[in-house]
Design a protein around this motif. Structure first.
Motif, short mmCIF file in Angstrom:
data_model
loop_
_atom_site.label_atom_id
_atom_site.label_comp_id
_atom_site.label_asym_id
_atom_site.label_seq_id
_atom_site.Cartn_x
_atom_site.Cartn_y
_atom_site.Cartn_z
N LYS A 9 -9.43 -2.54 -0.69
CA LYS A 9 -8.48 -1.18 -1.17
C LYS A 9 -7.83 -1.54 -1.65
O LYS A 9 -7.44 0.00 -2.33
N GLY A 10 -7.12 -2.46 -3.03
CA GLY A 10 -6.41 -1.81 -4.11
C GLY A 10 -7.82 -1.13 -5.66
O GLY A 10 -7.45 -0.13 -6.15
N VAL A 40 -18.92 0.27 -4.72
CA VAL A 40 -18.17 -0.66 -4.31
C VAL A 40 -17.03 1.08 -3.61
O VAL A 40 -16.87 0.91 -2.44
N LYS A 41 -17.85 2.30 -3.65
CA LYS A 41 -17.13 3.54 -2.57
C LYS A 41 -17.62 3.25 -0.65
O LYS A 41 -17.47 3.38 -0.81
N LYS A 42 -19.04 2.55 -1.06
CA LYS A 42 -19.68 2.32 0.66
C LYS A 42 -18.28 1.79 1.18
O LYS A 42 -19.11 1.21 2.01
N LEU A 43 -17.87 -0.03 0.72
CA LEU A 43 -17.29 -0.91 0.81
C LEU A 43 -16.17 -0.86 1.99
O LEU A 43 -15.50 0.11 1.99
N GLU A 92 0.65 -0.94 0.11
CA GLU A 92 0.28 0.04 0.09
C GLU A 92 0.96 1.00 0.18
O GLU A 92 0.36 2.11 -0.08
N ARG A 93 2.05 0.48 -0.03
CA ARG A 93 3.01 2.30 -0.07
C ARG A 93 3.42 3.16 1.16
O ARG A 93 3.08 3.94 1.08
N LYS A 94 2.98 2.47 2.61
CA LYS A 94 3.47 2.67 3.62
C LYS A 94 4.66 2.38 4.27
O LYS A 94 4.89 0.81 3.69
#
Length: 708
Positions: A609-610, A700-703, A128-130
């Motif tokens: 997340k993806g 999807v936005k609400k998942l 996740e580039r964290k």
């Protein structure tokens, strides 16, 4: 005991070489393997239960293989006893994707090429580039700094120090330490950074550079890791010994600049009918296409390179053959079939065209059609080694499909093995024939050849591991619970058959064993996969992750591929992958001695997340549903998996299942033998597809990931 056995092994190897020096190249370096170093190219050892300690002297060019690219562009290589890191922008590499937890220390002697070259040390970084980056000799800000990354293009500068100045070209000792959230950076003996930040505490160790080249003369990495992960890394030792004894593993295949013998339809008499201009273009296009195929560098111009030649010389069978080959690799199978059929009409003795059609039939699981074309090719050329080999391969697949893996196939494939040996004798230098023989013989040997000796037959599977009988039982019972769930879900369309041959399921302890088995049976190491189901071999393969829940997720996903193949042998790839993720999103627990489904249609954290990171790249529903395998597996593949999963989840689960009739109609048409286009029309032809996609986007936005 282990050292005693390997001491005996070394003595046996020495005696073997004494009797026949030709075997010396096949003898593995047991000293490195015995010291557990073979899991890493550097010198590695375990310190206590959960510490990994690795040193590098860069005396061996192979030591660069321990570092996998995370951020490009950049180059990494061992040169003149140094590890050379080069990137004009910012290149970074992880230590074999190994996760470290809480504690990490990197100690190196570095030489900075210029005053503007920076060295980067990363800790607890992930997909996740964290994570964190310590930058030594950076330009913005100047000097030495520590940054926390909270995702793509999201970073926080935690600390910066201008001094001491790095001297370009001089050897400088640098150290990076993290202990329970306390970060320290040393240049020489001077501490330049000391601060606390415990936001992230698990992830990769990274090396990187920007603005030029940094050379590392010595490197030591020590850190805390999951004891199970350390154990699995060192457990790779046994399979590495087995690999060392396989003579053809790891060899580079001959693919570049090989001459291709003239085809039967490229007789000089036949080609002399072409005009000089067309003949010149034919020779040039043939050479360019062959090179592109060998190097796997097909471009659009190659796909159409024979169109003009066929237009100018429609009676040239060889031109039609090469046009068909170009179309096949340009994802135009139906057009390729038509050209091959026309080539055979023009030149009935064209055995290479017959065999190419046989391979296309095999790709489509038409075993009968493939066998018929193989026989025609052999009637035309009885000594055609490629046709003999493909015929043997079809016999082998017939045995697998008829018998499954409940018992050894050695007796059932004797004829196929004999034919493969004949093919090798007919054409000893034919690499394709040699590869087919190797793959077949290793499938017959099975995962047992790599140590998977704990085997048990279950009602629907033959399950084996190289770990323990208990692990075999654990995975087998959960597979049966998953199968029961799959069968119940599709009870209206699925028919159970008591005599159906059972597939083989192998769960390896280490990733290396899994990759090696793929190399032995598929001729590639499946580096990009966590598991796979091979529909023609009837094999389901994976390796056990340190996180058992992740292993089970992969197992259920691949098991559903096997189940789907019983109903729809060649499902469109978006649906095949999307519904495998959806149906594999289950949780099974043992209650009162029985394995039961306790969760279904789970929300997959990684996929969500993806998706949310790349929604701007979402494909139109019709486009992704029509993609060929080659199209689906190119570009942002991980995002396509996530989109496919979310589409299936939406169509089955959104608003109490109001869209389920659409996806059910789509599936029924596939099961009835419909094409992807026909299935799309059956399920979505009358639907306002743009509105449906907008509704999916809002869904999807609400998942949100499941609460842990």
């Amino acid at each position: 005991m282990l050292r005693k056995l390997w001491k005996d092994a070394q003595a046996a190897f020495d005696e073997c070489v004494k009797q026949d020096a030709a075997f010396s190249a096949r003898v593995p370096d047991l000293s490195r393997i015995l010291n557990n170093e073979a899991a890493f190219k550097g010198s590695a050892r375990r310190v206590g239960p959960d510490q990994l300690f690795i040193t590098y002297d860069f005396s061996d060019a192979a030591q660069a293989q321990d570092f996998a690219p995370v951020q490009q562009p950049g180059q990494i290589a061992v040169e003149n006893g140094e590890l050379k890191l080069t990137s004009a922008l910012m290149g970074a590499w992880s230590l074999k994707g190994m996760d470290f937890e809480r504690d990490l220390e990197v100690d190196a002697v570095a030489v900075f090429e210029t005053e503007k070259t920076a060295l980067l040390f990363g800790s607890f970084y992930n997909f996740e580039r964290k994570g964190y980056f310590a930058v030594l000799n950076g330009q913005q800000p100047p000097g030495h700094s520590l940054h926390r990354f909270d995702g793509p293009q999201k970073s926080v500068a935690l600390n910066a120090q201008a001094a001491p100045k790095i001297v370009a070209g001089a050897e400088t000792r640098v150290r990076f330490q993290v202990k329970s959230g306390i970060f320290k950076v040393f240049i020489g003996e001077q501490e330049v950074i000391n601060l606390a930040d415990a936001y992230y505490g698990k992830g990769w160790c990274l090396l990187g550079t920007s603005g030029g080249t940094v050379r590392l003369k010595k490197l030591t990495i020590q850190g805390r890791a999951n004891p199970i992960e350390i154990e699995k890394r060192f457990a790779e030792v046994e399979v590495l010994v087995r690999r060392a004894l396989e003579s053809d593993l790891g060899k580079k295949k001959k693919t570049d600049d090989e001459d291709v013998d003239p085809l039967s339809a490229e007789d000089e008499f036949l080609l002399s009918r072409l005009s000089p201009a067309v003949r010149e273009q034919f020779d040039k296009s043939r050479a360019a296409l062959v090179k592109a195929l060998q190097k796997r560098q097909m471009r659009p111009e190659h796909v159409v390179s024979f169109d003009g030649i066929v237009r100018d010389a429609p009676d040239c069978a060889a031109a039609r053959f090469w046009k068909a080959l170009a179309q096949m690799n340009g994802r135009k199978p139906e057009e390729a079939k038509a050209e091959l059929a026309e080539a055979i009409k023009l030149f009935p003795e064209f055995h290479e065209a017959e065999l190419t059609l046989a391979r296309m039939d095999l790709e489509e699981r038409d075993f009968t059609g493939a066998a018929s074309r193989v026989r025609r090719a052999l009637d035309l050329d009885p000594g055609y080694a490629d046709a003999v080999a493909l015929g043997a391969y079809l016999k082998f697949l017939g045995a697998v499909n008829a018998k499954g893996h409940a018992k050894s196939l050695a007796n059932d494939v004797k004829d196929a093995a004999a034919d493969l040996e004949l093919a090798r004798k007919l054409d000893p230098t034919n690499e394709s024939v040699a590869t087919t023989q190797k793959n077949v013989l290793n499938v017959v040997k099975g995962p047992q050849h790599l140590g998977a000796k704990y085997e048990k037959e279950f009602p629907h599977y033959v399950v084996m591991t190289d770990m323990s009988a208990e692990k075999t039982m654990l995975y087998g019972t959960r597979l049966e619970a998953a199968y029961k769930f799959y069968a119940e879900t599709f009870k209206d369309v699925f028919t159970e058959e008591a005599r159906r041959p059972k597939p083989r399921v192998a769960i390896f302890n280490t990733r290396e064993a899994y990759l090696t088995y793929g190399e032995l049976t598929l001729s590639n190491r499946q580096e990009w996969t966590l598991g796979y189901f091979h529909p023609m071999y009837k094999e389901l393969l994976l390796f056990e992750d340190a996180d058992q829940e992740a292993t089970l997720q992969t197992l259920y996903h691949e098991a559903f591929h096997q189940f789907m193949a019983l109903m729809v042998p060649r499902a469109p790839f978006w649906y095949n992958e999307g519904i495998a993720e959806f149906m594999g999103g289950i949780k099974i627990e043992v209650q009162k001695g029985q394995s039961k489904i306790v969760e279904r249609a789970r929300l997959l954290d990684g996929r969500i997340k993806g998706l949310k990171m790349g929604l701007n790249f979402a494909l139109k529903f019709e486009d992704i549903m029509m993609q060929t395998p080659a199209q689906f597996y190119s570009g942002p593949v991980s995002f396509k998996y996530a989109q496919a999963w979310s589409m299936v989840h939406f169509l089955y689960e959104a608003s109490g299942g109001k869209h389920r009739p659409k996806i059910d109609a789509y599936f029924r048409k596939l099961k009835d033998g419909g094409t992807p286009r026909e299935a799309y029309q059956a399920g979505f032809g009358d639907a306002p597809i743009d509105e449906l996609q907008k509704e999916w986007l809002e869904y999807v936005k609400k998942l949100e990931p499941s609460k842990k």
